[in-house]
Write a protein that holds these residues in place. Sequence first.
Motif, PDB file in Angstrom:
ATOM      1  N   PRO A  20       0.835  -1.203   0.000  1.00 16.16           N
ATOM      2  CA  PRO A  20       0.000   0.000   0.000  1.00 16.16           C
ATOM      3  C   PRO A  20       0.875   1.259   0.000  1.00 16.16           C
ATOM      4  CG  PRO A  20      -0.739  -1.560   1.665  1.00 16.16           C
ATOM      5  CD  PRO A  20       0.586  -2.057   1.162  1.00 16.16           C
ATOM      6  N   TYR A  21       0.525   2.190  -0.868  1.00 12.52           N
ATOM      7  CA  TYR A  21       1.327   3.406  -1.016  1.00 12.52           C
ATOM      8  C   TYR A  21       0.396   4.617  -1.108  1.00 12.52           C
ATOM      9  CZ  TYR A  21       5.356   6.203  -2.638  1.00 12.52           C
ATOM     10  OH  TYR A  21       6.360   7.128  -2.761  1.00 12.52           O
ATOM     11  N   PRO A  22       0.289   5.402  -0.022  1.00 14.51           N
ATOM     12  CA  PRO A  22      -0.587   6.585  -0.045  1.00 14.51           C
ATOM     13  C   PRO A  22      -0.037   7.672  -0.961  1.00 14.51           C
ATOM     14  CG  PRO A  22       0.031   5.964   2.208  1.00 14.51           C
ATOM     15  CD  PRO A  22       0.920   5.204   1.281  1.00 14.51           C
ATOM     16  N   SER A  69       1.022  19.555  -9.301  1.00 19.07           N
ATOM     17  CA  SER A  69      -0.428  19.720  -9.275  1.00 19.07           C
ATOM     18  C   SER A  69      -1.054  18.611  -8.429  1.00 19.07           C
ATOM     19  CB  SER A  69      -0.999  19.673 -10.696  1.00 19.07           C
ATOM     20  OG  SER A  69      -0.428  20.706 -11.468  1.00 19.07           O
ATOM     21  N   GLU A  70      -1.965  19.000  -7.569  1.00 15.85           N
ATOM     22  CA  GLU A  70      -2.563  18.045  -6.642  1.00 15.85           C
ATOM     23  C   GLU A  70      -3.460  17.040  -7.365  1.00 15.85           C
ATOM     24  OE1 GLU A  70      -1.725  17.636  -3.618  1.00 15.85           O
ATOM     25  OE2 GLU A  70      -0.429  19.382  -3.573  1.00 15.85           O
ATOM     26  N   ALA A  71      -3.562  15.842  -6.783  1.00 12.33           N
ATOM     27  CA  ALA A  71      -4.423  14.789  -7.318  1.00 12.33           C
ATOM     28  C   ALA A  71      -5.268  14.226  -6.184  1.00 12.33           C
ATOM     29  CB  ALA A  71      -3.575  13.680  -7.943  1.00 12.33           C
ATOM     30  N   ALA A  72      -6.245  13.404  -6.546  1.00 11.76           N
ATOM     31  CA  ALA A  72      -7.069  12.763  -5.521  1.00 11.76           C
ATOM     32  C   ALA A  72      -6.175  11.888  -4.644  1.00 11.76           C
ATOM     33  CB  ALA A  72      -8.156  11.923  -6.181  1.00 11.76           C
ATOM     34  N   PRO A  73      -6.347  11.965  -3.326  1.00 13.09           N
ATOM     35  CA  PRO A  73      -5.416  11.283  -2.401  1.00 13.09           C
ATOM     36  C   PRO A  73      -5.707   9.789  -2.210  1.00 13.09           C
ATOM     37  CG  PRO A  73      -7.052  12.490  -1.156  1.00 13.09           C
ATOM     38  CD  PRO A  73      -7.346  12.759  -2.598  1.00 13.09           C
ATOM     39  N   TYR A  74      -5.638   9.014  -3.292  1.00 11.49           N
ATOM     40  CA  TYR A  74      -5.870   7.574  -3.195  1.00 11.49           C
ATOM     41  C   TYR A  74      -4.636   6.869  -2.635  1.00 11.49           C
ATOM     42  CZ  TYR A  74      -9.804   8.387  -6.385  1.00 11.49           C
ATOM     43  OH  TYR A  74     -10.958   8.841  -6.973  1.00 11.49           O
ATOM     44  N   THR A  75      -4.865   5.724  -1.997  1.00 12.41           N
ATOM     45  CA  THR A  75      -3.781   4.815  -1.634  1.00 12.41           C
ATOM     46  C   THR A  75      -3.825   3.672  -2.640  1.00 12.41           C
ATOM     47  OG1 THR A  75      -3.821   5.353   0.715  1.00 12.41           O
ATOM     48  CG2 THR A  75      -2.900   3.215   0.114  1.00 12.41           C
ATOM     49  N   VAL A  76      -2.699   3.389  -3.278  1.00  8.60           N
ATOM     50  CA  VAL A  76      -2.658   2.333  -4.296  1.00  8.60           C
ATOM     51  C   VAL A  76      -1.734   1.205  -3.843  1.00  8.60           C
ATOM     52  CG1 VAL A  76      -3.154   3.916  -6.203  1.00  8.60           C
ATOM     53  CG2 VAL A  76      -0.772   3.469  -5.557  1.00  8.60           C
ATOM     54  N   SER A  77      -1.876   0.053  -4.500  1.00  8.53           N
ATOM     55  CA  SER A  77      -0.986  -1.074  -4.251  1.00  8.53           C
ATOM     56  C   SER A  77       0.021  -1.118  -5.390  1.00  8.53           C
ATOM     57  CB  SER A  77      -1.794  -2.381  -4.196  1.00  8.53           C
ATOM     58  OG  SER A  77      -0.924  -3.474  -3.997  1.00  8.53           O
ATOM     59  N   ARG A 135     -14.757   0.437  -9.270  1.00  7.32           N
ATOM     60  CA  ARG A 135     -14.134   1.026  -8.075  1.00  7.32           C
ATOM     61  C   ARG A 135     -12.993   0.161  -7.508  1.00  7.32           C
ATOM     62  NH1 ARG A 135     -16.860   5.369  -6.635  1.00  7.32           N
ATOM     63  NH2 ARG A 135     -15.978   5.489  -4.553  1.00  7.32           N
ATOM     64  N   LYS A 136     -12.389  -0.674  -8.356  1.00  5.99           N
ATOM     65  CA  LYS A 136     -11.294  -1.538  -7.906  1.00  5.99           C
ATOM     66  C   LYS A 136      -9.925  -0.999  -8.317  1.00  5.99           C
ATOM     67  CE  LYS A 136     -13.881  -5.870  -7.760  1.00  5.99           C
ATOM     68  NZ  LYS A 136     -14.026  -7.221  -8.345  1.00  5.99           N
ATOM     69  N   LEU A 137      -9.912  -0.096  -9.279  1.00  9.22           N
ATOM     70  CA  LEU A 137      -8.650   0.430  -9.793  1.00  9.22           C
ATOM     71  C   LEU A 137      -8.619   1.947  -9.729  1.00  9.22           C
ATOM     72  CD1 LEU A 137      -8.249  -1.719 -13.047  1.00  9.22           C
ATOM     73  CD2 LEU A 137      -7.046  -2.068 -10.894  1.00  9.22           C
ATOM     74  N   VAL A 138      -7.424   2.490  -9.490  1.00  9.34           N
ATOM     75  CA  VAL A 138      -7.198   3.928  -9.638  1.00  9.34           C
ATOM     76  C   VAL A 138      -6.606   4.110 -11.036  1.00  9.34           C
ATOM     77  CG1 VAL A 138      -5.932   5.939  -8.830  1.00  9.34           C
ATOM     78  CG2 VAL A 138      -6.798   4.280  -7.169  1.00  9.34           C
ATOM     79  N   VAL A 139      -7.353   4.785 -11.889  1.00  7.88           N
ATOM     80  CA  VAL A 139      -6.933   5.036 -13.265  1.00  7.88           C
ATOM     81  C   VAL A 139      -6.229   6.393 -13.268  1.00  7.88           C
ATOM     82  CG1 VAL A 139      -7.720   5.338 -15.641  1.00  7.88           C
ATOM     83  CG2 VAL A 139      -8.911   3.741 -14.117  1.00  7.88           C
ATOM     84  N   CYS A 140      -4.950   6.396 -13.658  1.00  3.46           N
ATOM     85  CA  CYS A 140      -4.172   7.632 -13.511  1.00  3.46           C
ATOM     86  C   CYS A 140      -3.338   7.961 -14.741  1.00  3.46           C
ATOM     87  CB  CYS A 140      -3.263   7.516 -12.286  1.00  3.46           C
ATOM     88  SG  CYS A 140      -2.727   9.121 -11.684  1.00  3.46           S
ATOM     89  N   ASP A 141      -3.408   9.223 -15.127  1.00  6.02           N
ATOM     90  CA  ASP A 141      -2.515   9.771 -16.151  1.00  6.02           C
ATOM     91  C   ASP A 141      -1.576  10.755 -15.464  1.00  6.02           C
ATOM     92  OD1 ASP A 141      -3.529   8.477 -18.457  1.00  6.02           O
ATOM     93  OD2 ASP A 141      -5.213   9.872 -18.515  1.00  6.02           O
ATOM     94  N   LEU A 167      -1.257   4.571 -15.916  1.00  9.58           N
ATOM     95  CA  LEU A 167      -1.226   3.364 -15.087  1.00  9.58           C
ATOM     96  C   LEU A 167      -2.590   3.124 -14.466  1.00  9.58           C
ATOM     97  CD1 LEU A 167       2.157   3.829 -13.166  1.00  9.58           C
ATOM     98  CD2 LEU A 167       1.692   2.080 -14.883  1.00  9.58           C
ATOM     99  N   ASP A 168      -3.016   1.859 -14.455  1.00  6.68           N
ATOM    100  CA  ASP A 168      -4.194   1.434 -13.714  1.00  6.68           C
ATOM    101  C   ASP A 168      -3.683   0.675 -12.491  1.00  6.68           C
ATOM    102  OD1 ASP A 168      -5.715   2.493 -15.741  1.00  6.68           O
ATOM    103  OD2 ASP A 168      -6.036   0.572 -16.743  1.00  6.68           O
ATOM    104  N   MET A 169      -3.954   1.193 -11.303  1.00 12.59           N
ATOM    105  CA  MET A 169      -3.379   0.615 -10.082  1.00 12.59           C
ATOM    106  C   MET A 169      -4.465   0.151  -9.128  1.00 12.59           C
ATOM    107  SD  MET A 169      -0.522   3.620  -9.612  1.00 12.59           S
ATOM    108  CE  MET A 169      -1.724   4.885 -10.024  1.00 12.59           C
ATOM    109  N   GLU A 170      -4.226  -0.986  -8.501  1.00 13.80           N
ATOM    110  CA  GLU A 170      -5.192  -1.492  -7.514  1.00 13.80           C
ATOM    111  C   GLU A 170      -5.273  -0.547  -6.342  1.00 13.80           C
ATOM    112  OE1 GLU A 170      -4.215  -5.439  -6.382  1.00 13.80           O
ATOM    113  OE2 GLU A 170      -4.520  -6.265  -8.389  1.00 13.80           O
TER     114      GLU A 170
END
Length: 196
Positions: free
Chosen positions: A42-44, A70-78, A117-123, A193-196
């Motif tokens: 887990p990586y906040p 630039s700020e992004a949504a504060p998700y925690t990813v694996s 809602r299982k992945l954080v989709v990020c550019d 990247l698509d991250m869990e």
Amino acid sequence: PTAMKTYVNNIQTTGQFLLGLVSDCLDFEKLTAHKMALHNVPYPYEEFRNSIMLMISPLCRQKNITFTFSEAAPYTVSIDKVRFEQIFFNVLSNAVKYTPEGGKINFEANSHLSDDRKLVVCDFYVRDNGIGMSEQFQKKLFEPFEQENIARKADQQGTGLGLSIVKELVALMGGTIEIKSKLGKGTTVKIHLDME
């Protein structure tokens, strides 16, 4: 004493370059042999942001470069933290290296949850107003040991493996990388990247 200090600095710089070269060669060998394993934890987002600022801000200060995050949504990813940070350190340190004094670098992360809602989709975007790359070089910029020779200074020397490693790591994580650049105008690197 001044000459001795210069010699010691030269030895340290050369030592760091050689250490970087060996490390890059080993990483590239592992990646191309498909022997690199990812160790996801887990990586906040906030921890990632702090790590990037800690690594890149001092490099920018040395060249009086304005660095914005630039700020992004504060998700925690694996994700594999070490390899994840390695990707962005390579891309951002390239931006610093090839952006002249007083230039600008912007790091932006646009993220949202997937429909299930299982992945954080990020550019991720790294934009600079540095020296840019020729169209001819852009065709081979991911090839190992390739570097463009446009009035390169001593502090712009490298192994020529950084972007090759980045591309392999991004692919290992199931992502994509695109680079757009114009000579004398700057470069934009987009990593998806698509991250869990």
